[in-house]
Design an enzyme around this catalytic site. Structure first.
Site, PDB file in Angstrom:
ATOM      1  N   ASP A   1     -66.570  91.463  81.226  1.00  0.00           N
ATOM      2  CA  ASP A   1     -66.028  91.745  79.893  1.00  0.00           C
ATOM      3  C   ASP A   1     -65.423  93.145  79.841  1.00  0.00           C
ATOM      4  O   ASP A   1     -66.040  94.121  80.291  1.00  0.00           O
ATOM      5  CB  ASP A   1     -67.138  91.655  78.826  1.00  0.00           C
TER       6      ASP A   1
ATOM      7  N   ARG B   1     -71.490  87.320  70.106  1.00  0.00           N
ATOM      8  CA  ARG B   1     -71.539  88.335  71.175  1.00  0.00           C
ATOM      9  C   ARG B   1     -71.278  89.726  70.625  1.00  0.00           C
ATOM     10  O   ARG B   1     -70.355  89.933  69.846  1.00  0.00           O
ATOM     11  CB  ARG B   1     -70.504  88.005  72.249  1.00  0.00           C
TER      12      ARG B   1
ATOM     13  N   HIS C   1     -69.574  87.086  85.168  1.00  0.00           N
ATOM     14  CA  HIS C   1     -70.147  85.880  84.566  1.00  0.00           C
ATOM     15  C   HIS C   1     -69.065  84.847  84.302  1.00  0.00           C
ATOM     16  O   HIS C   1     -67.870  85.157  84.341  1.00  0.00           O
ATOM     17  CB  HIS C   1     -70.936  86.205  83.296  1.00  0.00           C
TER      18      HIS C   1
ATOM     19  N   HIS D   1     -65.428  86.594  85.326  1.00  0.00           N
ATOM     20  CA  HIS D   1     -64.881  87.843  84.781  1.00  0.00           C
ATOM     21  C   HIS D   1     -65.974  88.846  84.454  1.00  0.00           C
ATOM     22  O   HIS D   1     -67.169  88.537  84.499  1.00  0.00           O
ATOM     23  CB  HIS D   1     -64.035  87.565  83.534  1.00  0.00           C
TER      24      HIS D   1
HETATM   25  C1  SIN Z   1     -68.430  85.398  77.664  1.00  0.00           C
HETATM   26  O1  SIN Z   1     -67.615  85.243  78.552  1.00  0.00           O
HETATM   27  O2  SIN Z   1     -68.691  86.517  77.239  1.00  0.00           O
HETATM   28  C2  SIN Z   1     -69.163  84.207  77.105  1.00  0.00           C
HETATM   29  C3  SIN Z   1     -70.051  83.579  78.085  1.00  0.00           C
HETATM   30  C4  SIN Z   1     -70.595  82.277  77.586  1.00  0.00           C
HETATM   31  O3  SIN Z   1     -70.141  81.780  76.558  1.00  0.00           O
HETATM   32  O4  SIN Z   1     -71.480  81.731  78.237  1.00  0.00           O
END
Ligand code: SIN
Length: 278
Positions: A95, A264, A249, A93
């Site tokens: 973000d 995050r 990612h 995805h």
């Molecule tokens: C996310 O998808 O923003 C998190 C990625 C992760 O936890 O590695």
């Protein structure tokens, strides 16, 4: 400061930088622009340092659905407990692609890591686009696609483990549905890249459902080639930042029985322009 590329596709590790030092920022920002993903190793940073670093790039974009860190409503908690099965972000995805102005970047701080696994994979959407044939690029350049938060964070997801455990919530706010070009011109680099993703993109506009599904399935398989990827192996105290307009990612959920805790912060973006803006 030492900056070492992770792969030929994207990503770099940065050693000897400190996100708290203003004199390190220009080099970090330049590496971020060049590599799309940067991993700043060994940061002695707390939540306030994390936020201050994010604000150097722009205003904070507060996530509506992740449980916030106590006392820090602008920081989203990315957590998997040792007795939980599902990780947040397991599907490929980008973000906030469901927003009109998708977040320009996400900054993830590793707080508690499992003894093995829990890596994050990234894809260069510019490299994936450039590897398509010229006729396919021309076809995609004209298209737009719909992105939605509803099926992921709305009522339909209320029975997921993440929602039941309170890691994700606020389902009533999952009302976003937006159209973006399938191929964007990156706002800073002017490089063209694909801007569709398997989690939030629901359909390509103007195509029949069968055509849209076929094109998206082909593109998703194409983008997952290892040549376009890098893999971040985390250690507690690392901070990674990625460009949501240039990457996908995916969190790898291979550490069952162990806890993984990340914080995050996402930074505001701008409206996206299509291929003709290049
Ligand atoms: C996310 O998808 O923003 C998190 C990625 C992760 O936890 O590695």
């Amino acid at each position: 400061m030492e900056i070492l590329p992770l792969t030929g596709g994207l990503g770099a590790e940065i050693f000897g930088a400190d996100i708290r030092r203003s004199e390190d920022f220009i080099a970090i920002e330049a590496a971020f622009a060049k590599y799309s993903v940067v991993v700043l190793r060994g940061q002695a940073a707390g939540p306030e340092d994390h936020l201050a670093f994010a604000r150097r790039f722009g205003p904070i974009n507060v996530n509506r659905f992740f449980k916030p860190v106590e006392g820090h409503p602008e920081i989203a908690m990315v957590l998997k407990e040792k007795d939980q099965a599902e990780a947040v972000g397991e599907g490929w995805h980008t973000d906030h692609s469901y927003d009109k102005e998708p977040a320009m970047g996400s900054i993830l701080r590793a707080i508690e890591m499992p003894p093995f696994g829990g890596d994050t994979l990234f894809v260069s959407m510019g490299a994936a686009y450039e590897a398509l044939s010229a006729p396919m690029r021309r076809f995609l350049d004209e298209l737009t696609a719909v992105h939605s938060s509803r099926h992921v964070f709305g009522a339909a997801a209320a029975d997921s483990e993440a929602a039941r455990s309170g890691r994700l919530g606020n389902a009533g706010a999952a009302t976003q549905e937006v159209s973006h070009p399938v191929v964007i011109t990156h706002p800073l680099s002017r490089r063209r890249g694909l801007f569709i993703n398997p989690v939030f993109t629901t359909r390509i506009e103007g195509l029949s459902p069968t055509e849209s599904d076929a094109v998206l399935t082909m593109l998703y398989a194409h983008c997952q080639q290892p040549e376009f990827q890098c893999r971040v192996r985390w250690q507690a105290s690392d901070i990674a930042m990625w460009d949501n307009r240039a990457t996908w990612h995916k969190a790898i959920n291979d550490y069952h029985g162990f806890r993984r805790l990340m914080h995050r912060v996402t930074v505001e973006g701008v409206p996206l322009s299509g291929a003709s803006a290049a």
